[in-house]
Enzyme design. Structure first.
Site, mmCIF file in Angstrom:
data_model
loop_
_atom_site.group_PDB
_atom_site.id
_atom_site.type_symbol
_atom_site.label_atom_id
_atom_site.label_comp_id
_atom_site.label_asym_id
_atom_site.label_seq_id
_atom_site.Cartn_x
_atom_site.Cartn_y
_atom_site.Cartn_z
ATOM 1 N N ARG A 99 0.708 -1.223 0.119
ATOM 2 C CA ARG A 99 0.006 0.126 -0.134
ATOM 3 C C ARG A 99 0.775 1.254 0.005
ATOM 4 N NH1 ARG A 99 -4.456 0.604 4.657
ATOM 5 N NH2 ARG A 99 -5.605 -0.938 3.255
ATOM 6 N N ARG A 106 3.807 7.111 -5.983
ATOM 7 C CA ARG A 106 3.521 5.710 -6.726
ATOM 8 C C ARG A 106 4.941 5.273 -7.109
ATOM 9 N NH1 ARG A 106 -0.663 9.210 -8.073
ATOM 10 N NH2 ARG A 106 -2.714 8.552 -7.318
ATOM 11 N N ASN A 138 -0.164 0.217 -7.761
ATOM 12 C CA ASN A 138 0.631 1.379 -8.197
ATOM 13 C C ASN A 138 1.993 0.955 -7.933
ATOM 14 O OD1 ASN A 138 -0.981 3.315 -8.908
ATOM 15 N ND2 ASN A 138 -1.792 3.483 -7.008
ATOM 16 N N HIS A 193 -0.250 7.855 -14.395
ATOM 17 C CA HIS A 193 -1.021 7.945 -13.339
ATOM 18 C C HIS A 193 -0.372 8.381 -12.190
ATOM 19 C CE1 HIS A 193 -4.133 7.295 -10.628
ATOM 20 N NE2 HIS A 193 -3.552 6.249 -9.916
#
Length: 332
Positions: A99, A106, A138, A193
């Site tokens: 996480r 990221r 990610n 992203h």
């Protein structure tokens, strides 16, 4: 003596139990479970499989969903640590991974999650060789590239959730500023992203009216309305939400479900998802970045050749270089 079931029900035919729209979610953390509940409520799957190494958490989440079966139309929910439960999936959604921590980019996650991918991807393909793979973990663009390399699948069938959520955030914030619903605000974010994503201000419009025609400085530093802050908010959204609640979940769950619907229903809608961009806009490396893609039953069937202005193209190439500088040193 016959059982109650035998007295009540007489079987007439032996049915083939092969699912027609099976979806597997790998990882039952906050994002995986948000994807699960959104998919169930949208009635997209006839079978949902969950896979995780945390057996107790997996069992608890599965039971919790199964006990809600009365309220949705998915007939079968299964789970297991063994990937055999994922066999014959149409779509496999990968959310497993370390996480993102508060303040962590990221890209800083990358090697930890690459190692996790090595243990996941080949096994998925072994059990579902015809699946479309949707990578959500990610940093999604790099991990989509890694998943493609590890899977041996065509690049068109390994798709990153990419900037579909960034663009949704972009449209929401534009709508909020204008007092218009996001579905009536059109705008795209492409590239990574993450922090180097590229807002396409040249294409932002409402009802076909390009906002740039109303203010040519829109999205620039000299824009008196400070529209540029909207993109800054998009970039900062995940960091802020993680700081406030510890993780992001609902918006990405809805975004992934949006992509799943386009693929399973062969809708051929255009989404900004992460795909192979080698050969586009002068990019020479094997890199996955978000560009507008047509999604249908075969995955990415087409790409939309967006006419970028000089500034947008330069930012897109910068985004590609940012990823390549990390990706080139990966070991897997």
């Amino acid at each position: 003596m016959s059982t109650v079931k035998e007295q009540l029900i007489e079987n007439l035919i032996e049915e083939d139990e092969v699912s027609q729209s099976k979806i597997t979610i790998v990882g039952t953390g906050a994002v995986g479970m948000a994807c699960a509940i959104c998919i169930l409520l949208k009635d997209l799957a006839d079978e949902l499989a969950l896979v995780d190494v945390a057996v107790d958490k997996l069992k608890g989440e599965t039971m919790d969903l199964q006990h809600g079966s009365l309220f949705f139309n998915t007939s079968k929910i299964v789970s297991g640590k063994d990937y055999s439960v994922s066999a014959n999936s149409k779509i496999v959604i990968v959310t497993a991974g370390a996480r993102q921590q508060e303040g962590e980019s990221r890209l800083a996650l990358v090697q930890r999650n690459v190692n996790i991918m090595k243990s996941i991807i080949p096994t998925i393909v072994q059990h579902s060789p015809d699946c479309k793979m949707l990578i959500v973990s990610n940093p999604v663009d790099i991990l989509t590239y890694v998943a493609w390399k590890l899977s041996g699948l065509p690049a068109t069938r390994v798709i990153g959730s990419g900037c579909n959520l960034d663009s949704a955030r972009f449209r929401y914030l534009i709508g909020k500023k204008l007092g218009v619903h996001p579905t009536s605000c059109h705008g795209w974010i492409i590239g990574e992203h993450g922090d180097s994503s590229v807002p396409l201000w040249s294409g932002v419009n409402v009802a076909g009216v390009a906002l740039k025609t109303l203010d040519p400085k829109l999205g620039t530093d000299s824009d008196k309305d400070q529209w540029k802050n909207i993109h800054k908010q998009v970039i900062g959204s995940a960091y802020e939400i993680i700081k406030l609640k510890g993780y992001t979940s609902w918006a990405i769950g809805l975004s992934v479900t949006d992509l799943v619907g386009s693929i399973l229903k062969n809708l051929r809608r255009v989404h900004p998802v992460s795909t192979m961009v080698k050969g586009l806009y002068g990019i020479k490396e094997e890199i996955f970045l978000s560009i507008p893609c047509v999604l249908g039953r075969n995955g990415v069937s087409d790409i939309v050749k967006v006419n970028l202005n000089a500034e947008e193209e330069a930012l897109f190439k910068k985004s590609a270089n940012t990823l390549w500088n990390v990706q080139k040193d990966l070991t897997f």
